[in-house]
Design a protein around this motif. Structure first.
Motif, PDB file in Angstrom:
ATOM      1  N   LEU A   1      42.993  48.946  45.518  1.00 50.34           N
ATOM      2  CA  LEU A   1      43.743  49.451  44.373  1.00 50.34           C
ATOM      3  C   LEU A   1      42.787  50.048  43.343  1.00 50.34           C
ATOM      4  O   LEU A   1      41.801  49.414  42.950  1.00 50.34           O
ATOM      5  N   THR A   2      43.079  51.267  42.920  1.00 50.63           N
ATOM      6  CA  THR A   2      42.343  51.922  41.830  1.00 50.63           C
ATOM      7  C   THR A   2      43.327  52.208  40.705  1.00 50.63           C
ATOM      8  O   THR A   2      44.398  52.774  40.945  1.00 50.63           O
TER       9      THR A   2
ATOM     10  N   ASP B   1      45.209  43.848  35.806  1.00 45.76           N
ATOM     11  CA  ASP B   1      43.959  43.187  36.184  1.00 45.76           C
ATOM     12  C   ASP B   1      43.770  43.061  37.689  1.00 45.76           C
ATOM     13  O   ASP B   1      42.765  42.516  38.144  1.00 45.76           O
ATOM     14  N   GLY B   2      44.723  43.548  38.495  1.00 43.11           N
ATOM     15  CA  GLY B   2      44.595  43.490  39.940  1.00 43.11           C
ATOM     16  C   GLY B   2      44.788  42.108  40.534  1.00 43.11           C
ATOM     17  O   GLY B   2      44.502  41.904  41.719  1.00 43.11           O
TER      18      GLY B   2
ATOM     19  N   ARG C   1      39.502  51.329  36.929  1.00 40.12           N
ATOM     20  CA  ARG C   1      39.199  50.000  37.451  1.00 40.12           C
ATOM     21  C   ARG C   1      39.524  49.984  38.940  1.00 40.12           C
ATOM     22  O   ARG C   1      40.528  50.555  39.374  1.00 40.12           O
ATOM     23  N   GLY C   2      38.687  49.320  39.713  1.00 42.94           N
ATOM     24  CA  GLY C   2      38.904  49.222  41.148  1.00 42.94           C
ATOM     25  C   GLY C   2      39.038  47.775  41.588  1.00 42.94           C
ATOM     26  O   GLY C   2      38.289  46.903  41.127  1.00 42.94           O
ATOM     27  N   TYR C   3      39.988  47.523  42.470  1.00 44.45           N
ATOM     28  CA  TYR C   3      40.228  46.172  42.988  1.00 44.45           C
ATOM     29  C   TYR C   3      40.347  46.268  44.507  1.00 44.45           C
ATOM     30  O   TYR C   3      41.181  47.012  45.031  1.00 44.45           O
ATOM     31  N   SER C   4      39.515  45.531  45.192  1.00 43.41           N
ATOM     32  CA  SER C   4      39.473  45.598  46.651  1.00 43.41           C
ATOM     33  C   SER C   4      40.202  44.410  47.269  1.00 43.41           C
ATOM     34  O   SER C   4      40.060  43.269  46.813  1.00 43.41           O
TER      35      SER C   4
END
Length: 240
Positions: free
Chosen positions: A232-233, A135-136, A118-121
């Protein structure tokens, strides 16, 4: 009575007759040579044939040049082949196909399943907000997995659930890199004094999740207003 001397025409006729006789003699001689050569060749072929027949009869091996031997060999080969054309010998009890599983199927079954990613920018942490690896999203400082604090001499990332390792060298840390370098990590905090945009930080959660935090913006000049924004990955650990 003496013969009168031959005239020019008579001499020409004699020369032509002599030439014709010589040519005829040469042709006859050539024909005799050719006939002798053919007779000699036939005699040699006959001797070779008799020698071959004798050697075959003595050894009991069929002559490959004999059409009957070729036909019998082909019939024997057809008799040995299985009726269904599978290539197995008759009466051998084996078929032309194998019941063993293919190597590709075994390899696919043996390969571990890749972890979910999962990626969160643009996640942000500061004195009032932490971030959750699940869940970021932002959480209260005591509820998230990665927090921010400037309570000590310098600002730092901190966590009660995860350990940190800063990565050095060329950028582009991978899941395998972070999994390897955090395997024996113990530190639950990471000073930010030397961190800058592009700094990569590997994180391992106590539940086995692996994460990579890449700093985009760091502001720690005023500790009360300090923050870190990062991409964040997260690689989810396989749950049994």
């Amino acid at each position: 009575m003496p013969r009168p001397p031959a005239g020019p025409e008579e001499r020409k006729r004699r020369r032509r007759r002599a030439a014709l006789l010589g040519t005829a003699a040469a042709l006859v001689a050539a024909g005799l040579l050719i006939s002798s050569a053919w007779l000699l060749r036939d005699a040699m072929d006959g001797n070779r044939g008799r020698d071959r027949d004798f050697s075959v009869s003595a050894s009991g091996t069929p002559d490959p040049a004999d059409p009957r031997a070729s036909a019998s060999g082909a019939a024997a080969a057809d008799g040995d082949a299985s009726p269904d054309g599978s290539g197995a010998a008759a009466g051998s009890g084996t078929s032309g196909t194998s019941d063993a599983p293919s190597a590709s199927a075994e390899g696919a079954a043996a390969e571990p399943t890749a972890p979910q990613v999962r990626g969160y920018s643009g996640v942000s942490v500061d004195a009032e907000n932490s971030v959750s690896l699940s869940d970021g999203r932002s959480r209260k400082p005591s509820e998230g997995d990665i927090g921010f604090s400037c309570a000590r001499a310098g600002c730092e990332l901190e966590s009660d659930t995860s350990v940190f390792v800063r990565m050095y060298g060329e950028p582009g840390a991978t899941y395998d890199d972070c999994r390897l370098f955090t395997a024996h990590a113990k530190s639950h905090s990471l000073p930010l004094a030397a961190a800058s945009a592009g700094t990569e930080i590997c994180v391992r959660h106590r539940n086995g999740d692996i994460a990579l935090l890449v700093v985009q913006v760091k502001s720690t000049a005023m500790p009360d207003l300090g923050f870190v924004m990062a991409d964040l990955t997260v690689w989810r650990a396989e749950k049994g």
